[in-house]
Design an enzyme around this catalytic site. Structure first.
Site, PDB file in Angstrom:
ATOM      1  N   ARG A  36      11.689  -5.780   4.875  1.00  0.00           N
ATOM      2  CA  ARG A  36      11.422  -4.361   4.665  1.00  0.00           C
ATOM      3  C   ARG A  36      12.401  -3.454   5.412  1.00  0.00           C
ATOM      4  NH1 ARG A  36       5.343  -2.281   5.007  1.00  0.00           N
ATOM      5  NH2 ARG A  36       5.483  -2.641   7.242  1.00  0.00           N
ATOM      6  N   ARG A  73      -9.523   0.240   8.673  1.00  0.00           N
ATOM      7  CA  ARG A  73      -8.999  -1.076   9.016  1.00  0.00           C
ATOM      8  C   ARG A  73      -9.991  -1.889   9.839  1.00  0.00           C
ATOM      9  NH1 ARG A  73      -3.131   0.330   8.913  1.00  0.00           N
ATOM     10  NH2 ARG A  73      -1.890  -1.541   9.251  1.00  0.00           N
ATOM     11  N   LYS A 108       0.828  -1.213   0.000  1.00  0.00           N
ATOM     12  CA  LYS A 108       0.000   0.000   0.000  1.00  0.00           C
ATOM     13  C   LYS A 108       0.862   1.262   0.000  1.00  0.00           C
ATOM     14  CE  LYS A 108      -2.236  -0.854   3.845  1.00  0.00           C
ATOM     15  NZ  LYS A 108      -1.679  -2.146   4.323  1.00  0.00           N
TER      16      LYS A 108
HETATM   17  P1  AMP Z   1       0.838   0.625   9.021  1.00  0.00           P
HETATM   18  O1  AMP Z   1       2.000   1.540   8.920  1.00  0.00           O
HETATM   19  O2  AMP Z   1      -0.312   1.020   8.174  1.00  0.00           O
HETATM   20  O3  AMP Z   1       1.221  -0.831   8.842  1.00  0.00           O
HETATM   21  O4  AMP Z   1       0.289   0.753  10.548  1.00  0.00           O
HETATM   22  C1  AMP Z   1       1.131   0.457  11.641  1.00  0.00           C
HETATM   23  C2  AMP Z   1       0.304   0.319  12.912  1.00  0.00           C
HETATM   24  O5  AMP Z   1      -0.405   1.542  13.160  1.00  0.00           O
HETATM   25  C3  AMP Z   1      -0.764  -0.746  12.884  1.00  0.00           C
HETATM   26  O6  AMP Z   1      -0.260  -2.040  13.195  1.00  0.00           O
HETATM   27  C4  AMP Z   1      -1.715  -0.218  13.966  1.00  0.00           C
HETATM   28  O7  AMP Z   1      -1.189  -0.441  15.263  1.00  0.00           O
HETATM   29  C5  AMP Z   1      -1.689   1.275  13.722  1.00  0.00           C
HETATM   30  N1  AMP Z   1      -2.710   1.699  12.727  1.00  0.00           N
HETATM   31  C6  AMP Z   1      -2.484   2.236  11.494  1.00  0.00           C
HETATM   32  N2  AMP Z   1      -3.632   2.506  10.867  1.00  0.00           N
HETATM   33  C7  AMP Z   1      -4.625   2.117  11.716  1.00  0.00           C
HETATM   34  C8  AMP Z   1      -6.037   2.119  11.632  1.00  0.00           C
HETATM   35  N3  AMP Z   1      -6.687   2.559  10.537  1.00  0.00           N
HETATM   36  N4  AMP Z   1      -6.731   1.635  12.699  1.00  0.00           N
HETATM   37  C9  AMP Z   1      -6.111   1.201  13.804  1.00  0.00           C
HETATM   38  N5  AMP Z   1      -4.775   1.157  13.948  1.00  0.00           N
HETATM   39  C10 AMP Z   1      -4.030   1.618  12.912  1.00  0.00           C
END
Ligand code: AMP
Length: 225
Positions: free
Chosen positions: A128, A90, A15
């Protein structure tokens, strides 16, 4: 064609990479809730303190916290004519919240589901690396930097994200299966525009071409490279 894009997919589905390509092409802001939350932790804000433990354990942050943060961001002037949402919604309550927010403003979004098989996801997340200064993403297997461990653009030492350790990866994938995958069903039954793009084995440029076709953007695939 719509400039209001929701990039949906499991951790490691690409993404972030696709959002960066789309941003250059659509000239719309890339809004990543993960990046926003990490920024708040780094800045030591009150919200940052509240969410740090959950994030570092691979669990989702509470819906109200994320919804409030996203509504504030989408309301900013640069997101008026388009945005690329990455990592939000999410959960089904987040998707409901977003749909209401968009409907109230007459905005029609396109949800793009980047579908990736489980083994590719694990390999991607374990390999990564990210430049802490400019945010460029690498993968030690599929997209290594020219000089080992250093960013091609600014020479900064590449970092492994706190939550890309194996046990945390497992928890993040569990959270995806339990809480995030059902969002697809929500979008299907709500009759929203949802497009699936196979992102398992193609290189990012090829996946990007497929996204451009899906959202009916034709001049952009080459510009973005
Ligand atoms: P990402 O960088 O998108 O993989 O997000 C890293 C972490 O941020 C996730 O594992 C969650 O702990 C938190 N997070 C990011 N986006 C969301 C969301 N829409 N809802 C809840 N937690 C989120």
């Amino acid at each position: 064609m719509s400039n209001y894009i929701v990039l949906f997919g499991s951790p490691g589905s690409g993404k972030g990479t696709q959002a960066k390509l789309l941003k250059r092409c659509l000239q719309a802001p890339h809004i990543s809730t993960g990046d926003m939350l990490r920024e708040r932790i780094a800045q030591g804000t009150e919200l940052g303190f509240r969410v740090a433990a959950r994030m570092h354990a691979g669990a989702l942050v509470l819906d109200d916290t994320v919804n409030g943060m996203v509504a504030g961001r989408l309301g900013q002037r640069d997101a008026k004519d388009g945005f690329i949402l990455d990592g939000y919604p999410r959960t089904t309550p987040q998707a409901q919240f977003l749909c209401e927010w968009l409907d109230e403003r007459g905005i029609r979004e396109v949800v793009i589901h980047l579908a990736v098989d489980y083994n590719s996801i694990i390999a991607r997340l374990m390999g990564r690396r990210q430049c802490p200064r400019c945010g460029t993403l690498y993968n030690i297997v599929s997209r290594p930097p020219k000089r080992e461990g250093l960013c091609d653009l600014d020479g900064e030492k590449l970092a492994i994200r706190e939550d890309d350790r194996e046990e945390v990866i497992r928890e993040r994938l569990n959270a995806y299966d339990r809480q995030t995958r059902p969002v697809l069903e929500f979008y299907r039954t709500a009759g929203r525009r949802l497009t699936e793009v196979d992102a398992s084995s193609d290189p990012p440029e090829k996946v990007f071409d497929k996204i451009c076709q899906a959202i009916d953007v034709h001049d952009c695939a080459q510009d973005a490279r």
